[in-house]
Design a protein around this motif. Structure first.
Motif, PDB file in Angstrom:
ATOM      1  N   ALA A 138     -17.413  -7.507 -20.109  1.00 21.47           N
ATOM      2  CA  ALA A 138     -16.647  -8.017 -18.974  1.00 21.47           C
ATOM      3  C   ALA A 138     -16.561  -9.534 -18.990  1.00 21.47           C
ATOM      4  N   GLU A 139     -17.660 -10.190 -19.361  1.00 25.09           N
ATOM      5  CA  GLU A 139     -17.648 -11.653 -19.349  1.00 25.09           C
ATOM      6  C   GLU A 139     -16.772 -12.236 -20.456  1.00 25.09           C
ATOM      7  N   PRO A 201     -18.704  -3.122 -18.817  1.00 23.80           N
ATOM      8  CA  PRO A 201     -19.572  -3.164 -17.657  1.00 23.80           C
ATOM      9  C   PRO A 201     -18.886  -3.786 -16.464  1.00 23.80           C
ATOM     10  N   THR A 202     -19.288  -3.360 -15.292  1.00 21.71           N
ATOM     11  CA  THR A 202     -18.641  -3.855 -14.089  1.00 21.71           C
ATOM     12  C   THR A 202     -19.224  -5.165 -13.618  1.00 21.71           C
ATOM     13  N   ALA A 203     -20.154  -5.718 -14.339  1.00 20.46           N
ATOM     14  CA  ALA A 203     -20.677  -7.051 -14.059  1.00 20.46           C
ATOM     15  C   ALA A 203     -21.156  -7.206 -12.632  1.00 20.46           C
ATOM     16  N   GLY A 204     -21.890  -6.220 -12.143  1.00 22.09           N
ATOM     17  CA  GLY A 204     -22.512  -6.337 -10.842  1.00 22.09           C
ATOM     18  C   GLY A 204     -21.529  -6.509  -9.710  1.00 22.09           C
ATOM     19  N   GLY A 205     -20.406  -5.800  -9.762  1.00 27.06           N
ATOM     20  CA  GLY A 205     -19.493  -5.880  -8.623  1.00 27.06           C
ATOM     21  C   GLY A 205     -18.080  -6.222  -8.972  1.00 27.06           C
ATOM     22  N   THR A 206     -17.690  -6.148 -10.230  1.00 29.22           N
ATOM     23  CA  THR A 206     -16.300  -6.399 -10.577  1.00 29.22           C
ATOM     24  C   THR A 206     -15.381  -5.427  -9.863  1.00 29.22           C
ATOM     25  N   VAL A 207     -15.714  -4.143  -9.933  1.00 28.50           N
ATOM     26  CA  VAL A 207     -15.013  -3.149  -9.140  1.00 28.50           C
ATOM     27  C   VAL A 207     -15.671  -3.138  -7.781  1.00 28.50           C
ATOM     28  N   LEU A 341     -10.530  -5.837 -14.405  1.00 25.73           N
ATOM     29  CA  LEU A 341     -11.931  -5.860 -14.001  1.00 25.73           C
ATOM     30  C   LEU A 341     -12.122  -5.350 -12.573  1.00 25.73           C
ATOM     31  N   SER A 342     -11.077  -5.321 -11.794  1.00 27.42           N
ATOM     32  CA  SER A 342     -11.152  -4.828 -10.411  1.00 27.42           C
ATOM     33  C   SER A 342     -10.782  -3.359 -10.306  1.00 27.42           C
TER      34      SER A 342
END
Length: 414
Positions: A138-139, A201-207, A341-342
């Motif tokens: 994701a990053e 990965p959703t990176a701790g809150g991307t979605v 990412l959302s």
């Protein structure tokens, strides 16, 4: 906010070899698309001496996007194997280019072949976006999409000139043979790609919380303000681009009094600065997040076209297109990345495909309407109105967009 150091493109590609191969595949296929586009437009006009056939040829890809964008996105999501879709689309495009060679003397046949090529491109785009998001973390997604944008804009600089040169030197049939060979090369290179079982990965809150569930495109719009804002941003761009695309030759040749060569130079000026944007998008997003670059880039590019419509001149046209290329590309690629990412992975193909279909539909309507309105009010005022609506609409986009997530270290082994 995480402020990581920028990622050097060579090191990034070495760490993501599958993405690097896909980038080369996209580079070659984009070169084919830009080269054959200019050759086809010149050839069909020389063949028919009809502006109507030339306009129909130009409108066909938009119609294909409107008709098949959502379906292509659904195929990418439900089939679950974007790499296989990409390979099938590339090999079918080779066959379509063979048909272009065989139907070189038939205007209807050429239009049909272009329509088939555009449908395959609609199938390709959502699968490509999903696969890129699978290949990188994701990053790193903004960096990957930025490099992909760089490849696309680089071919916009080289492809039309190369296609026009080969067309004038060797004729249309030899041009068709050349682009078919390049497309075959792109299709064969896709065989080197490997599938990825990794989910970005959703990176701790991307979605956002509450958005992980299923549902379709409309359900996603209802659940997420951010997705609504990013889709609205693309709709506003279509409102601006429709009049600009259809009336640009009239503005340059009829209002400003430029030559065809000067008009081509202005058009290429956009790609010159857009190329610069690709490698820096990842760094910009890491330092500033998504919201500011997306909104500011759209405001600068829309404002530049609005100024050109108010005070049209050749120097200002060059300045406007050079100035708008970089911020527009940062805004567009940043917005597309943020949209992915959302969105849950199971909906990414539909988000890309359906939003593309909406964009194509709005563009087609505004293109047709701008031609009628220009007869009454003149092209500069129609272009200016579209740019003003796109600029003013950013107020609503700003209210919808939020940025609760910032990129963090989410590196994960592929």
């Amino acid at each position: 906010m995480s402020v990581n150091k920028g990622v050097k493109p060579i090191g990034f590609l070495m760490r993501n070899p599958n993405f690097g191969t896909l980038l080369v595949v996209n580079l070659v296929s984009s070169l084919v698309g830009s080269g054959v586009g200019i050759a086809l437009s010149v050839h069909i006009y020389q063949l028919t001496q009809s502006p109507i056939w030339t306009a129909v040829l130009a409108a066909v890809p938009t119609v294909a996007g409107l008709a098949f964008g959502h379906l292509a996105g659904s195929v990418a999501d439900r089939w679950g194997n974007p790499l296989r879709i990409i390979r099938i689309a590339l090999f079918l495009r080779v066959l379509v280019l063979v048909a272009v060679f065989a139907l070189a003397d038939s205007p209807l046949g050429l239009v049909s072949a272009v329509f088939a090529q555009a449908v395959l491109q609609q199938l390709y785009i959502p699968a490509e976006q999903v696969l890129i998001a699978d290949y990188v973390t994701a990053e790193d997604l903004a960096e990957a999409n930025g490099l992909n944008s760089f490849a696309s804009n680089a071919t916009r600089l080289v492809g039309p000139a190369l296609g026009g040169f080969v067309m004038g030197w060797a004729g249309f049939r030899w041009t068709a043979i050349g682009v078919t060979t390049l497309m075959l090369l792109s299709a064969l290179l896709s065989l080197l790609l490997r599938g990825s079982r990794r989910k970005t990965p959703t990176a701790g809150g991307t979605v956002e919380e509450g958005e992980e569930g299923g549902g379709g495109y409309l359900a996603m719009l209802r659940r997420s303000r951010r997705v609504r804002g990013l889709v609205l941003l693309q709709v506003l761009d279509a409102i601006k681009e429709g009049p600009l695309s259809s009336l640009f030759p009239v503005l340059m040749l009829g209002v400003i009094g430029a030559t065809s060569g000067q008009m081509g130079l202005v058009n290429s000026a956009f790609a010159v600065s857009a190329v610069i944007a690709g490698p820096v998008i990842g760094t910009v997003v890491r330092r500033l997040g998504y919201r500011l670059p997306v909104l500011l880039g759209a405001a600068i590019s829309n404002g530049a076209i609005l100024v050109l419509a108010i005070w049209p001149s050749l120097p200002l046209a060059l300045i406007a297109f050079v100035v708008s290329g970089l911020p527009f590309t940062i805004s567009w690629v940043g917005g597309q990345t943020w949209l992915l990412l959302s969105t849950p992975r199971s909906l990414r193909g539909r988000i890309v495909g359906t939003t593309g279909a909406i964009y194509a539909g709005v563009s087609l309507v505004t293109m047709l309407a701008s031609g009628v309105l220009a007869e009454w009010f003149g092209p500069r005022w129609v272009i200016g109105l579209g740019s003003f609506i796109a600029l003013a609409g950013l107020i609503a986009v700003t209210a919808l967009l939020d940025e609760r997530w910032q990129p963090t270290s989410t590196s994960q082994a592929a």
